[in-house]
Scaffold this active site. Structure first.
Site, mmCIF file in Angstrom:
data_model
loop_
_atom_site.group_PDB
_atom_site.id
_atom_site.type_symbol
_atom_site.label_atom_id
_atom_site.label_comp_id
_atom_site.label_asym_id
_atom_site.label_seq_id
_atom_site.Cartn_x
_atom_site.Cartn_y
_atom_site.Cartn_z
ATOM 1 N N ASN A 13 0.873 -1.177 0.000
ATOM 2 C CA ASN A 13 0.000 0.000 0.000
ATOM 3 C C ASN A 13 0.908 1.224 0.000
ATOM 4 O O ASN A 13 1.466 1.584 1.032
ATOM 5 C CB ASN A 13 -0.898 -0.031 1.244
ATOM 6 C CG ASN A 13 -1.806 1.193 1.308
ATOM 7 O OD1 ASN A 13 -1.834 2.014 0.385
ATOM 8 N ND2 ASN A 13 -2.540 1.320 2.407
ATOM 9 N N TRP A 14 1.041 1.818 -1.173
ATOM 10 C CA TRP A 14 1.963 2.955 -1.303
ATOM 11 C C TRP A 14 1.346 4.261 -0.798
ATOM 12 O O TRP A 14 1.995 5.309 -0.824
ATOM 13 C CB TRP A 14 2.431 3.082 -2.768
ATOM 14 C CG TRP A 14 3.336 1.957 -3.192
ATOM 15 C CD1 TRP A 14 4.028 1.116 -2.370
ATOM 16 C CD2 TRP A 14 3.650 1.532 -4.531
ATOM 17 N NE1 TRP A 14 4.751 0.201 -3.116
ATOM 18 C CE2 TRP A 14 4.536 0.433 -4.441
ATOM 19 C CE3 TRP A 14 3.273 1.980 -5.802
ATOM 20 C CZ2 TRP A 14 5.040 -0.222 -5.562
ATOM 21 C CZ3 TRP A 14 3.781 1.323 -6.923
ATOM 22 C CH2 TRP A 14 4.657 0.242 -6.798
ATOM 23 N N LYS A 15 0.086 4.203 -0.417
ATOM 24 C CA LYS A 15 -0.606 5.378 0.137
ATOM 25 C C LYS A 15 -0.408 6.583 -0.787
ATOM 26 O O LYS A 15 -0.494 6.412 -2.009
ATOM 27 C CB LYS A 15 -0.155 5.627 1.583
ATOM 28 C CG LYS A 15 -0.303 4.355 2.432
ATOM 29 C CD LYS A 15 -0.122 4.548 3.911
ATOM 30 C CE LYS A 15 -0.281 3.215 4.625
ATOM 31 N NZ LYS A 15 -0.213 3.294 6.071
ATOM 32 N N HIS A 101 -9.585 0.869 5.082
ATOM 33 C CA HIS A 101 -8.310 1.199 5.738
ATOM 34 C C HIS A 101 -8.577 2.210 6.857
ATOM 35 O O HIS A 101 -9.393 3.128 6.695
ATOM 36 C CB HIS A 101 -7.317 1.773 4.726
ATOM 37 C CG HIS A 101 -5.922 1.797 5.261
ATOM 38 N ND1 HIS A 101 -5.516 2.746 6.181
ATOM 39 C CD2 HIS A 101 -4.867 0.978 5.060
ATOM 40 C CE1 HIS A 101 -4.254 2.503 6.504
ATOM 41 N NE2 HIS A 101 -3.836 1.434 5.839
ATOM 42 N N GLU A 103 -6.951 4.668 7.873
ATOM 43 C CA GLU A 103 -6.709 6.081 7.524
ATOM 44 C C GLU A 103 -7.950 6.691 6.880
ATOM 45 O O GLU A 103 -8.242 7.873 7.067
ATOM 46 C CB GLU A 103 -5.474 6.189 6.612
ATOM 47 C CG GLU A 103 -4.195 5.996 7.421
ATOM 48 C CD GLU A 103 -3.006 5.494 6.616
ATOM 49 O OE1 GLU A 103 -3.042 5.533 5.378
ATOM 50 O OE2 GLU A 103 -2.028 5.047 7.255
ATOM 51 N N GLU A 173 -5.107 -4.787 10.709
ATOM 52 C CA GLU A 173 -4.123 -3.717 10.873
ATOM 53 C C GLU A 173 -4.459 -2.914 12.132
ATOM 54 O O GLU A 173 -5.277 -1.988 12.072
ATOM 55 C CB GLU A 173 -4.171 -2.770 9.670
ATOM 56 C CG GLU A 173 -3.840 -3.407 8.344
ATOM 57 C CD GLU A 173 -3.327 -2.367 7.345
ATOM 58 O OE1 GLU A 173 -2.231 -2.555 6.831
ATOM 59 O OE2 GLU A 173 -4.020 -1.366 7.106
ATOM 60 N N GLY A 179 2.577 2.612 10.838
ATOM 61 C CA GLY A 179 3.540 3.700 10.706
ATOM 62 C C GLY A 179 4.222 4.103 12.005
ATOM 63 O O GLY A 179 4.852 5.151 12.079
ATOM 64 N N SER A 218 3.568 -1.769 10.545
ATOM 65 C CA SER A 218 5.006 -1.842 10.836
ATOM 66 C C SER A 218 5.605 -3.215 10.534
ATOM 67 O O SER A 218 6.519 -3.662 11.229
ATOM 68 C CB SER A 218 5.287 -1.412 12.277
ATOM 69 O OG SER A 218 4.899 -0.065 12.468
ATOM 70 N N GLY A 239 2.996 -1.004 4.328
ATOM 71 C CA GLY A 239 3.036 0.416 3.986
ATOM 72 C C GLY A 239 4.468 0.871 3.752
ATOM 73 O O GLY A 239 5.064 0.615 2.705
ATOM 74 N N GLY A 240 5.063 1.522 4.749
ATOM 75 C CA GLY A 240 6.389 2.130 4.615
ATOM 76 C C GLY A 240 7.451 1.218 4.018
ATOM 77 O O GLY A 240 8.245 1.644 3.158
HETATM 78 P P1 13P Z 1 3.036 0.631 7.719
HETATM 79 O O1 13P Z 1 3.568 -0.665 7.142
HETATM 80 O O2 13P Z 1 3.745 1.833 7.217
HETATM 81 O O3 13P Z 1 2.910 0.552 9.196
HETATM 82 O O4 13P Z 1 1.533 0.768 7.139
HETATM 83 C C1 13P Z 1 0.695 -0.319 7.212
HETATM 84 C C2 13P Z 1 -0.517 0.002 6.429
HETATM 85 O O5 13P Z 1 -1.282 0.888 6.789
HETATM 86 C C3 13P Z 1 -0.753 -0.753 5.204
HETATM 87 O O6 13P Z 1 -2.037 -0.542 4.722
#
Ligand code: 13P
Length: 257
Positions: A13-15, A101, A103, A173, A179, A218, A239-240
């Site tokens: 997920n590159w957001k 998600h 977010e 999640e 994050g 994470s 994510g990251g």
């Molecule tokens: P991180 O891996 O950056 O914690 O993000 C997880 C995420 O929200 C994937 O959708």
């Protein structure tokens, strides 16, 4: 149900972190690993909307790679300024969509009913779904995390027929792990995934045992192998750590063979 009947999925997920050009470059850098992924593993790349069409082209011919959108509108057509229909995503060759998600639940105030509508229209237009659920720090402190997750699924997902449910993967999640560099312990992850598996099995004895359960929050190249080795974890939503080709490739290579 034998573990091998569940598909292993690792999704990036590159957001909102990459430009179109950067997204395309990252997919190209990963191509060497993506060409050799075993058939039972699926790699999913989720760039932002404007990069989708180019990413579909960038992974063309790679059977185990799919492109996902990070969201879709809760309606197929109509007066919804600024929204993106799952019909259009499907038209571009996008195969999956991430729904629910945290977010979006938090920043965009997406409620259970909206998420349910998104789930329905995504399936109606031929997209598979990665449905996210997760509790906040406060909810875990209060010890209600299991109920919260169960309610999130009951409110937006578990109305589906067996055939529809078969097109869904679920990503657990925890909001406090996204994050932050904080990850739940292996016991906490397996406890929740085991709980989800039992809930899905009760919902559908036929499809429940076949659904892929992903962990997200994470997850990185250092902890992926131990997380992916857990009994009810079938992969991850990253994510990251999916923003650098070498780290994401190490995560892909952490999948049990
Ligand atoms: P991180 O891996 O950056 O914690 O993000 C997880 C995420 O929200 C994937 O959708």
């Amino acid at each position: 149900m034998n573990m091998s009947s569940r598909k292993r999925i690792v999704a990036a997920n590159w957001k909102m972190n990459l430009t179109v050009g950067e997204s395309e470059l990252l997919a190209t850098e990963m191509r060497s690993v993506l060409t050799t992924m075993p058939r039972h593993c699926e790699v999913v790349l989720a760039p932002s909307f404007p990069a989708l069409e180019r990413l579909v082209k960038a992974v063309a011919g790679l059977d185990s790679v799919q492109i996902a959108a990070q969201d879709c509108a809760p309606a197929i057509r109509g007066a919804h300024t600024g929204e993106v229909s799952s019909l259009v995503l499907s038209e571009l060759g996008v195969q999956k969509v991430i729904i629910g998600h945290s977010e979006r639940r938090i920043n965009n105030k997406e409620d259970h009913l909206t998420l349910k509508k998104k789930v329905d229209v995504a399936l109606e237009t031929g997209l598979d779904i990665i449905f996210c659920c997760g509790e906040t720090t406060q909810q875990r402190k209060e010890g209600i995390h299991m109920q919260i997750i169960e309610q999130q699924l009951k409110d937006s997902l578990l109305h589906l027929t067996d055939t529809q449910l078969a097109s869904v993967a679920i990503a657990y999640e925890p909001v406090w792990a996204i994050g932050t560099g904080l990850t739940p312990t292996s016991e906490q992850i397996e406890e929740m995934h085991g709980y989800l598996r039992a809930l899905l099995n009760r919902t559908s004895a036929k499809v429940g045992p076949t659904l892929s359960l992903l962990y997200g929050g994470s997850c990185n190249a250092s902890n992926a192998a131990s997380i992916f080795a857990l009994e009810n974890v079938d992969g991850g939503l990253i994510g990251g750590a999916s923003l650098k080709a070498d780290e994401f490739m190490r995560i892909l290579n952490s999948l049990p063979q």
